[in-house]
Motif scaffolding. Structure first.
Motif, short mmCIF file in Angstrom:
data_model
loop_
_atom_site.label_atom_id
_atom_site.label_comp_id
_atom_site.label_asym_id
_atom_site.label_seq_id
_atom_site.Cartn_x
_atom_site.Cartn_y
_atom_site.Cartn_z
N ASP A 20 0.88 -1.16 0.00
CA ASP A 20 0.00 0.00 0.00
C ASP A 20 0.92 1.22 0.00
OD1 ASP A 20 -1.74 2.05 0.54
OD2 ASP A 20 -2.95 0.90 1.94
N VAL A 21 0.90 1.97 -1.07
CA VAL A 21 1.86 3.06 -1.23
C VAL A 21 1.13 4.40 -1.17
CG1 VAL A 21 3.70 3.97 -2.68
CG2 VAL A 21 3.16 1.54 -2.77
N ALA A 22 1.65 5.31 -0.34
CA ALA A 22 1.13 6.67 -0.31
C ALA A 22 2.08 7.54 -1.12
CB ALA A 22 1.05 7.16 1.13
N LEU A 23 1.56 8.17 -2.17
CA LEU A 23 2.40 8.96 -3.06
C LEU A 23 2.29 10.44 -2.74
CD1 LEU A 23 1.34 6.34 -4.75
CD2 LEU A 23 2.24 7.56 -6.69
N GLU A 24 3.43 11.14 -2.81
CA GLU A 24 3.47 12.58 -2.64
C GLU A 24 3.86 13.20 -3.99
OE1 GLU A 24 2.73 14.06 0.26
OE2 GLU A 24 2.59 12.23 1.44
N PRO A 25 3.78 14.54 -4.09
CA PRO A 25 4.11 15.15 -5.39
C PRO A 25 5.55 14.87 -5.85
CG PRO A 25 2.95 16.71 -4.01
CD PRO A 25 3.22 15.51 -3.16
N ALA A 26 6.43 14.42 -4.96
CA ALA A 26 7.82 14.16 -5.35
C ALA A 26 7.99 12.85 -6.12
CB ALA A 26 8.72 14.16 -4.12
N ILE A 27 6.91 12.16 -6.44
CA ILE A 27 7.02 10.97 -7.29
C ILE A 27 6.99 11.42 -8.75
CG2 ILE A 27 5.83 8.85 -7.99
CD1 ILE A 27 7.18 8.55 -5.34
N SER A 28 7.86 10.82 -9.54
CA SER A 28 8.03 11.26 -10.93
C SER A 28 6.77 11.03 -11.77
CB SER A 28 9.18 10.50 -11.57
OG SER A 28 10.35 10.74 -10.88
N THR A 29 6.75 11.73 -12.90
CA THR A 29 5.75 11.48 -13.93
C THR A 29 5.73 9.98 -14.26
OG1 THR A 29 6.42 13.60 -14.80
CG2 THR A 29 5.04 12.28 -16.21
N ASN A 30 4.56 9.47 -14.58
CA ASN A 30 4.40 8.04 -14.88
C ASN A 30 4.93 7.17 -13.74
OD1 ASN A 30 3.54 9.07 -17.28
ND2 ASN A 30 5.40 8.55 -18.38
N PRO A 31 4.28 7.20 -12.59
CA PRO A 31 4.78 6.50 -11.41
C PRO A 31 5.05 5.02 -11.64
CG PRO A 31 2.69 7.59 -10.94
CD PRO A 31 3.04 7.91 -12.33
N TYR A 32 6.24 4.62 -11.26
CA TYR A 32 6.71 3.26 -11.48
C TYR A 32 7.03 2.63 -10.14
CZ TYR A 32 10.44 -0.16 -12.35
OH TYR A 32 11.22 -1.28 -12.34
N PHE A 33 6.59 1.41 -9.94
CA PHE A 33 6.92 0.70 -8.71
C PHE A 33 7.35 -0.72 -9.04
CE2 PHE A 33 3.85 3.85 -7.18
CZ PHE A 33 4.65 4.48 -6.26
N GLN A 34 8.34 -1.17 -8.30
CA GLN A 34 8.75 -2.56 -8.42
C GLN A 34 8.80 -3.13 -7.01
OE1 GLN A 34 12.38 -3.29 -10.61
NE2 GLN A 34 12.70 -5.16 -9.43
N PHE A 35 8.20 -4.30 -6.81
CA PHE A 35 8.19 -4.89 -5.48
C PHE A 35 8.02 -6.39 -5.61
CE2 PHE A 35 3.61 -5.37 -5.72
CZ PHE A 35 3.24 -4.33 -6.56
N GLU A 36 8.09 -7.09 -4.50
CA GLU A 36 8.04 -8.54 -4.53
C GLU A 36 6.84 -9.04 -3.74
OE1 GLU A 36 11.94 -9.74 -3.28
OE2 GLU A 36 12.62 -9.75 -5.35
N ALA A 37 6.28 -10.15 -4.20
CA ALA A 37 5.10 -10.71 -3.55
C ALA A 37 5.25 -12.22 -3.43
CB ALA A 37 3.85 -10.37 -4.33
N VAL A 38 4.61 -12.77 -2.43
CA VAL A 38 4.55 -14.22 -2.26
C VAL A 38 3.25 -14.71 -2.89
CG1 VAL A 38 4.48 -16.07 -0.57
CG2 VAL A 38 5.83 -14.05 -0.10
#
Lengths: 109, 140
Positions: A63-81
């Motif tokens: 669960d990610v809370a984004l602020e204005p300091a996240i770049s254009t076209n928000p990209y996330f990479q993470f791992e899941a089970v």
């Protein structure tokens, strides 16, 4: 609703039960920070995606809370089970109230 | 007390000085305030969290960063040279595997990026990285 918003998600099609997989997500969004000014010196109002969630079969992964300091076209990479076969559900929440959703199913193989 | 013009002036400038004194540190330590709000003043350990950021970022509009903190429940990133110090908060759910995440952030100028992890036992871990920014990412 901001124009041209398109979510893209990369999830492997199959995994072994209990495996850890890497998920990459990207959504096209201009992420106007509210700090910039237009040609006349007026501040361009903030318009960003402020929350992103990933769930698998109803259970939360991140669960990610984004602020204005996240770049254009928000990209996330993470791992899941992945404990069993099922669906990943990805949700993005826009400042203007729009919700963008996409889902990917994964099978055990 | 008799109110004279002189007393009024002295009293007025005194309040003004007090107001400025209390206002300036609050502005200078926006990041510290934001961190204190997140940790509620708890001690910050180091070592159990890794923050990967480039040493030099040519374009401040998209700076790739990665955080990794095994056993973290929550990780927040701060940028101490940005107009708003908070950058992003990752909350890890039960199906999250490695408690790591990467994303791309905006940096206005050369500054420190601070990552603070709230561990599952309630303690806090901190990591810091200095990023040199050639072109700022806040628009002109």
């Amino acid at each position: 609703m901001a124009s041209g918003v398109k979510p893209r998600v990369k999830v492997p099609k199959t995994a072994a039960a209990g495996d850890t997989i890497t998920i990459k997500t990207l959504i096209s969004h201009k992420m106007e920070s509210g700090q910039r000014k237009d040609d006349d010196g007026n501040i361009i109002p903030r318009s960003i995606i402020n929350r992103f969630t990933a769930d698998f079969n109803g259970e939360n992964v991140i669960d990610v809370a984004l602020e204005p300091a996240i770049s254009t076209n928000p990209y996330f990479q993470f791992e899941a089970v992945v404990p069993e076969a099922g669906d990943f559900k990805f949700t993005w929440y826009d400042d203007d109230g729009s919700v963008y959703e996409t889902s990917k199913s994964i099978s055990i193989g | 007390m008799e109110l004279t013009r002189r007393k009024m002036l002295a009293w007025g400038s005194g309040t003004f000085a007090l107001a400025t004194l209390s206002a300036i540190p609050a502005f200078a330590n926006l990041t510290d305030d934001a961190i204190a709000e997140f940790t509620s003043g708890a001690d910050l350990g180091e070592g159990a969290i890794t923050l990967t950021a480039p040493e030099i970022a040519e374009n401040g509009n998209t700076v790739p960063v990665e955080v990794d903190a095994p056993g973290a429940a929550e990780i927040t990133l701060f940028a101490d040279g940005n107009p708003v110090p908070n950058v992003v908060t990752f909350k890890f759910g039960p199906l999250s595997a490695s408690r790591s995440a990467s994303t791309r952030i905006r940096l206005a100028t050369t500054q420190n990026v601070v990552a603070i992890a709230k561990m599952e036992d309630g303690s806090f871990q901190m990591a810091k990285a200095n990023v040199k920014v050639t072109i700022g990412g806040c628009g002109g």
